[in-house]
Design an enzyme around this catalytic site. Structure first.
Site, PDB file in Angstrom:
ATOM      1  N   ASP A  59      -0.140 -12.744  30.363  1.00  0.00           N
ATOM      2  CA  ASP A  59      -1.252 -12.841  29.421  1.00  0.00           C
ATOM      3  C   ASP A  59      -2.308 -11.842  29.890  1.00  0.00           C
ATOM      4  OD1 ASP A  59      -3.577 -13.451  28.057  1.00  0.00           O
ATOM      5  OD2 ASP A  59      -3.509 -15.604  28.479  1.00  0.00           O
ATOM      6  N   ARG A 144     -11.994  -6.135   8.354  1.00  0.00           N
ATOM      7  CA  ARG A 144     -11.493  -5.858   9.701  1.00  0.00           C
ATOM      8  C   ARG A 144     -12.654  -5.458  10.615  1.00  0.00           C
ATOM      9  NH1 ARG A 144      -7.804  -8.284   8.153  1.00  0.00           N
ATOM     10  NH2 ARG A 144      -5.590  -7.744   8.076  1.00  0.00           N
ATOM     11  N   TYR A 147     -12.111  -6.290  14.465  1.00  0.00           N
ATOM     12  CA  TYR A 147     -10.960  -5.480  14.879  1.00  0.00           C
ATOM     13  C   TYR A 147     -11.355  -4.004  14.981  1.00  0.00           C
ATOM     14  CZ  TYR A 147      -6.161  -3.619  14.717  1.00  0.00           C
ATOM     15  OH  TYR A 147      -4.996  -2.962  14.988  1.00  0.00           O
ATOM     16  N   LYS A 151     -11.348  -1.523  18.277  1.00  0.00           N
ATOM     17  CA  LYS A 151     -10.467  -0.353  18.353  1.00  0.00           C
ATOM     18  C   LYS A 151     -11.292   0.938  18.504  1.00  0.00           C
ATOM     19  CE  LYS A 151      -6.470  -2.509  18.142  1.00  0.00           C
ATOM     20  NZ  LYS A 151      -5.562  -2.534  19.301  1.00  0.00           N
ATOM     21  N   PRO A 183       6.167  -7.854  13.205  1.00  0.00           N
ATOM     22  CA  PRO A 183       6.188  -9.277  12.850  1.00  0.00           C
ATOM     23  C   PRO A 183       4.811  -9.852  12.522  1.00  0.00           C
ATOM     24  CG  PRO A 183       7.679  -8.872  14.661  1.00  0.00           C
ATOM     25  CD  PRO A 183       6.940  -7.585  14.425  1.00  0.00           C
ATOM     26  N   SER A 184       3.792  -9.480  13.288  1.00  0.00           N
ATOM     27  CA  SER A 184       2.475 -10.084  13.027  1.00  0.00           C
ATOM     28  C   SER A 184       1.888  -9.615  11.705  1.00  0.00           C
ATOM     29  CB  SER A 184       1.504  -9.791  14.170  1.00  0.00           C
ATOM     30  OG  SER A 184       1.125  -8.439  14.161  1.00  0.00           O
ATOM     31  N   ARG A 188       0.043 -11.926   8.825  1.00  0.00           N
ATOM     32  CA  ARG A 188      -1.246 -11.654   8.196  1.00  0.00           C
ATOM     33  C   ARG A 188      -1.098 -11.614   6.673  1.00  0.00           C
ATOM     34  NH1 ARG A 188      -1.454  -8.481  12.757  1.00  0.00           N
ATOM     35  NH2 ARG A 188      -0.851  -6.520  11.807  1.00  0.00           N
ATOM     36  N   ARG A 205      -2.136   1.623   0.430  1.00  0.00           N
ATOM     37  CA  ARG A 205      -3.147   2.384   1.183  1.00  0.00           C
ATOM     38  C   ARG A 205      -2.507   3.403   2.133  1.00  0.00           C
ATOM     39  NH1 ARG A 205      -5.742  -2.208   5.335  1.00  0.00           N
ATOM     40  NH2 ARG A 205      -4.030  -2.087   6.811  1.00  0.00           N
TER      41      ARG A 205
HETATM   42  P1  NAD Z   1       2.524  -7.821  17.003  1.00  0.00           P
HETATM   43  O1  NAD Z   1       1.102  -8.145  16.669  1.00  0.00           O
HETATM   44  O2  NAD Z   1       3.581  -8.154  16.008  1.00  0.00           O
HETATM   45  O3  NAD Z   1       2.937  -8.481  18.383  1.00  0.00           O
HETATM   46  C1  NAD Z   1       1.963  -8.587  19.356  1.00  0.00           C
HETATM   47  C2  NAD Z   1       2.593  -9.045  20.657  1.00  0.00           C
HETATM   48  O4  NAD Z   1       1.488  -9.237  21.535  1.00  0.00           O
HETATM   49  C3  NAD Z   1       3.312 -10.379  20.562  1.00  0.00           C
HETATM   50  O5  NAD Z   1       4.580 -10.288  21.196  1.00  0.00           O
HETATM   51  C4  NAD Z   1       2.386 -11.331  21.319  1.00  0.00           C
HETATM   52  O6  NAD Z   1       3.075 -12.375  21.985  1.00  0.00           O
HETATM   53  C5  NAD Z   1       1.697 -10.386  22.275  1.00  0.00           C
HETATM   54  N1  NAD Z   1       0.401 -10.877  22.757  1.00  0.00           N
HETATM   55  C6  NAD Z   1      -0.566 -11.474  22.040  1.00  0.00           C
HETATM   56  N2  NAD Z   1      -1.586 -11.828  22.839  1.00  0.00           N
HETATM   57  C7  NAD Z   1      -1.250 -11.412  24.083  1.00  0.00           C
HETATM   58  C8  NAD Z   1      -1.880 -11.485  25.339  1.00  0.00           C
HETATM   59  N3  NAD Z   1      -3.083 -12.082  25.484  1.00  0.00           N
HETATM   60  N4  NAD Z   1      -1.256 -10.952  26.418  1.00  0.00           N
HETATM   61  C9  NAD Z   1      -0.045 -10.362  26.292  1.00  0.00           C
HETATM   62  N5  NAD Z   1       0.606 -10.274  25.128  1.00  0.00           N
HETATM   63  C10 NAD Z   1       0.010 -10.793  24.036  1.00  0.00           C
HETATM   64  O7  NAD Z   1       2.622  -6.292  17.399  1.00  0.00           O
HETATM   65  P2  NAD Z   1       2.101  -5.004  16.635  1.00  0.00           P
HETATM   66  O8  NAD Z   1       1.672  -5.328  15.221  1.00  0.00           O
HETATM   67  O9  NAD Z   1       3.111  -3.970  16.879  1.00  0.00           O
HETATM   68  O10 NAD Z   1       0.735  -4.648  17.398  1.00  0.00           O
HETATM   69  C11 NAD Z   1       0.727  -4.110  18.700  1.00  0.00           C
HETATM   70  C12 NAD Z   1      -0.544  -3.326  18.877  1.00  0.00           C
HETATM   71  O11 NAD Z   1      -0.628  -2.317  17.884  1.00  0.00           O
HETATM   72  C13 NAD Z   1      -1.826  -4.134  18.764  1.00  0.00           C
HETATM   73  O12 NAD Z   1      -2.771  -3.667  19.706  1.00  0.00           O
HETATM   74  C14 NAD Z   1      -2.305  -3.835  17.359  1.00  0.00           C
HETATM   75  O13 NAD Z   1      -3.700  -3.986  17.202  1.00  0.00           O
HETATM   76  C15 NAD Z   1      -1.891  -2.389  17.230  1.00  0.00           C
HETATM   77  N6  NAD Z   1      -1.771  -1.917  15.862  1.00  0.00           N
HETATM   78  C16 NAD Z   1      -0.917  -2.542  14.998  1.00  0.00           C
HETATM   79  C17 NAD Z   1      -0.848  -2.087  13.686  1.00  0.00           C
HETATM   80  C18 NAD Z   1       0.073  -2.762  12.680  1.00  0.00           C
HETATM   81  O14 NAD Z   1      -0.070  -2.484  11.478  1.00  0.00           O
HETATM   82  N7  NAD Z   1       1.019  -3.562  13.091  1.00  0.00           N
HETATM   83  C19 NAD Z   1      -1.665  -1.026  13.265  1.00  0.00           C
HETATM   84  C20 NAD Z   1      -2.505  -0.403  14.176  1.00  0.00           C
HETATM   85  C21 NAD Z   1      -2.561  -0.868  15.479  1.00  0.00           C
END
Ligand code: NAD
Length: 245
Positions: A59, A144, A147, A151, A183-184, A188, A205
């Site tokens: 974590d 957002r 967020y 970022k 997955p996340s 959302r 978008r």
């Molecule tokens: P996700 O959100 O689907 O998965 C996130 C992973 O992070 C999960 O496996 C979860 O268990 C883990 N996690 C959550 N809290 C945690 C913690 N405290 N410590 C360790 N692990 C933790 O993954 P994603 O959408 O690929 O996002 C990954 C990163 O990319 C994030 O920083 C997100 O903000 C960024 N991002 C995502 C997108 C998008 O559209 N998906 C766009 C821009 C940036």
């Protein structure tokens, strides 16, 4: 040879259980790195196996654990990928929302960097890659606020670390994706109450007319981790299907 781009390198990835972090862990291992893939959800790491990959529950908001894992592994490459999304405007953000988002999205990155730098400096270099977003100082989007603020802070952290340690062989860059099919993202979309409409809106978008695949972001991670980007530091890399055009 492409598969040797990261030969001999040790890469630590946070939030590697799914999405971009997982794709990056797999891509760096495929490029020859020894990868430590970590996630708060250790069950998500169970099937993340293969040559060069080991896993660890972590974590990133547990600073002592984070420092310990990073210091013990002594990475040449640190990919700070963990992040969480708060939905809403500034009016929807409680104090604890700000604290929780900054803890995961910003402070944890800084703590991991603090823990990684001494060994990187001793070894004559290292590559740090921080996960930002195009939703940051690059652009604003509705709902957002927290967020985007975190970022934008990641971009500031990245430039600061790059400037402070540039003469010691440290490169620090960050990645600003548009919308990535992880997955996340689907959680959302479901949370909006109208999955199909929300998905159509997110795709609209992206000016390319589709979401990014995690592997497309992972390719940029491998580039920034490798010596091919040896002359690149302090930059925010926009990879967004034209979202910010
Ligand atoms: P996700 O959100 O689907 O998965 C996130 C992973 O992070 C999960 O496996 C979860 O268990 C883990 N996690 C959550 N809290 C945690 C913690 N405290 N410590 C360790 N692990 C933790 O993954 P994603 O959408 O690929 O996002 C990954 C990163 O990319 C994030 O920083 C997100 O903000 C960024 N991002 C995502 C997108 C998008 O559209 N998906 C766009 C821009 C940036």
């Amino acid at each position: 040879m492409p598969h040797e781009r990261l030969a001999g390198k040790r890469a630590l990835v946070t939030a590697a259980g799914q999405g971009i972090g997982r794709a990056a862990a797999e891509a760096m291992a495929a490029a020859g790195a020894t990868v430590l893939a970590s996630d708060i959800n250790d069950a998500a790491l169970d099937d993340l196996t293969g040559p060069g990959i080991t896993t660890s529950a972590l974590d990133v908001t547990d600073s002592a654990a984070l420092r310990g894992v990073v210091a013990r592994f002594a990475p040449d490459i640190l990919f700070n990928c963990a992040g969480l999304v708060h939905a809403g405007t500034v009016l929807d953000a409680a104090d604890q929302d700000w604290a929780a988002a900054f803890a995961v999205n910003v402070t944890a990155q800084a703590v991991a960097i603090q823990a990684a730098l001494p060994t990187m400096i001793e070894q004559g270099g290292g590559a740090i890659i921080n996960m930002a977003s195009v939703v940051s100082s690059v652009m604003g989007v509705p709902n957002r606020c927290v967020y985007g603020a975190t970022k934008a802070a990641v971009i500031g952290l990245t430039k600061s670390v790059a400037a402070d340690f540039i003469t010691q062989g440290i490169r620090c860059n960050c990645i600003c994706p548009g919308t990535v099919d992880s997955p996340s993202l689907h959680e959302r979309l479901r949370a909006t109450g109208d999955y199909e409409a929300a998905l159509a809106g997110f795709i609209a978008r992206q000016k390319m007319g589709r979401l990014a695949r995690p592997a497309e972001i992972a390719g940029l991670v491998v580039y920034l981790a490798s010596d091919e980007s040896a002359y690149v530091t302090g930059q925010e890399f926009i990879i967004d299907g034209g979202m910010s055009l």
